[in-house]
Design a protein around this motif. Structure first.
Motif, mmCIF file in Angstrom:
data_model
loop_
_atom_site.group_PDB
_atom_site.id
_atom_site.type_symbol
_atom_site.label_atom_id
_atom_site.label_comp_id
_atom_site.label_asym_id
_atom_site.label_seq_id
_atom_site.Cartn_x
_atom_site.Cartn_y
_atom_site.Cartn_z
ATOM 1 N N GLY A 151 -42.717 -5.194 73.745
ATOM 2 C CA GLY A 151 -41.484 -5.451 74.105
ATOM 3 C C GLY A 151 -41.779 -4.607 75.524
ATOM 4 N N GLU A 154 -43.766 -6.072 78.493
ATOM 5 C CA GLU A 154 -43.847 -7.459 78.485
ATOM 6 C C GLU A 154 -42.146 -7.441 79.686
ATOM 7 O OE1 GLU A 154 -45.093 -11.506 78.513
ATOM 8 O OE2 GLU A 154 -45.741 -9.499 78.215
ATOM 9 N N CYS A 225 -34.128 -2.403 77.886
ATOM 10 C CA CYS A 225 -34.704 -3.693 76.993
ATOM 11 C C CYS A 225 -33.724 -5.223 76.845
ATOM 12 C CB CYS A 225 -35.853 -3.342 76.451
ATOM 13 S SG CYS A 225 -36.576 -2.527 76.631
ATOM 14 N N LEU A 229 -34.192 -8.197 78.405
ATOM 15 C CA LEU A 229 -33.958 -9.306 77.016
ATOM 16 C C LEU A 229 -32.609 -10.742 77.747
ATOM 17 C CD1 LEU A 229 -35.034 -10.716 74.650
ATOM 18 C CD2 LEU A 229 -33.435 -9.472 73.542
#
Length: 284
Positions: A151, A154, A225, A229
């Motif tokens: 994650g 990415e 994150c 996201l």
């Protein structure tokens, strides 16, 4: 002159059936496909769980991918079992159970989507809570560790809100009494990519938390994150809508086919009762 009596009605032929073989076997093979998929999911989930230490798995049960995969596989297996046997044996009870389960799952997904949209702030807080819990158990579960690393690479991010969140982990926290050699560090997945690097430097995040944002930004991703996201979701609404539609379509098709087959079976039962009554009393 042969034929039914004047004013009478000829009984339906005994070999006539309201149950369509097409509907019956399409529903059967539809469920058989997901039945096989569910067994593979259970097998993979159980295998992955057995490979890990039991205590490490229990330490982060809620976010354990192996446990999640196994639970989803078992539920899918039970639901598709009702659909398979119900369609093959023309069992109304099993078909109704199959249809009701799919309807409940569809409604839960719909409610979750609406609530997530309406209460986006609370949903964001829940996601932050889950990410922080995952950070705390980063070294306890290999599957969880690989998932977090994937994650962060990415989405080009580090931690929940910022890279400082990694101080919540007992191995990475910056307290003076922390004996870990990873003290004040972050995982290598936070590091900026280096095209000239042949072998991954797993120690590239060492001592990063002790640096300021400007200094750290030259080595790692400093933003969290959660924001990454949210930005990804806002940029891929059509993709997410397509995925949601792809998940909902098989459920709606399954419910529709099950209800059609249930009605056909009921009509067939009525026909059989009519034939029995007609044999017992031709004037019926």
């Amino acid at each position: 002159m042969e034929g039914p009596e004047a004013g009478g009605t000829a009984p339906p032929e005994d070999d006539f059936s309201f149950v369509s073989p097409i509907v019956k076997f399409v529903l059967f093979f539809f469920n058989m496909l997901f039945w096989v998929i569910s067994m593979v999911m259970v097998a993979v989930g159980v295998y992955a769980w057995l490979l890990k230490h039991a205590e490490a798995t229990m330490a982060c049960l809620v976010v354990d991918p192996a446990i999640l995969l196994t639970v989803v596989g078992v539920l899918t297996f039970l639901i598709t079992f009702c659909g398979c046997i119900g369609s093959l044996r023309e069992n109304i009870v099993l078909l109704q159970a199959f249809s009701v389960c799919l309807a409940i799952i569809f409604l839960l997904q719909l409610v979750a989507g609406v609530l997530g949209f309406v209460f986006s702030d609370k949903a964001r807080g829940k996601v932050s809570e889950i990410i922080n819990g995952a950070i705390m158990h980063y070294r306890d579960d290999l599957d969880l560790q690989n998932l977090i690393d994937f994650g962060q690479k990415e989405f080009s991010c580090c931690g929940g809100v910022s890279y400082k969140d990694w101080s919540q982990n007992m191995y990475f926290n910056c307290t003076m009494d922390n004996p870990s050699r990873e003290r004040c560090s972050v995982p290598f997945s936070c590091c900026l990519p280096d095209d000239d690097e042949v072998v991954i430097n797993t120690m590239c995040g060492r001592g990063i938390q002790a640096m300021g944002y400007v200094e750290a930004s030259a080595v790692i991703y400093t933003h969290g994150c959660i924001d990454s996201l949210v930005n990804w979701i806002n940029s891929n609404l059509f993709l997410l809508g397509g995925i949601a539609l792809g998940l909902a379509a098989p459920q709606l098709v399954g419910i529709l086919l099950a209800q059609i087959l249930i009605n056909q079976i009921r009509d067939q039962i009525k026909l059989q009762l009519y034939n029995q009554q007609h044999r017992a009393d031709p004037s019926y």
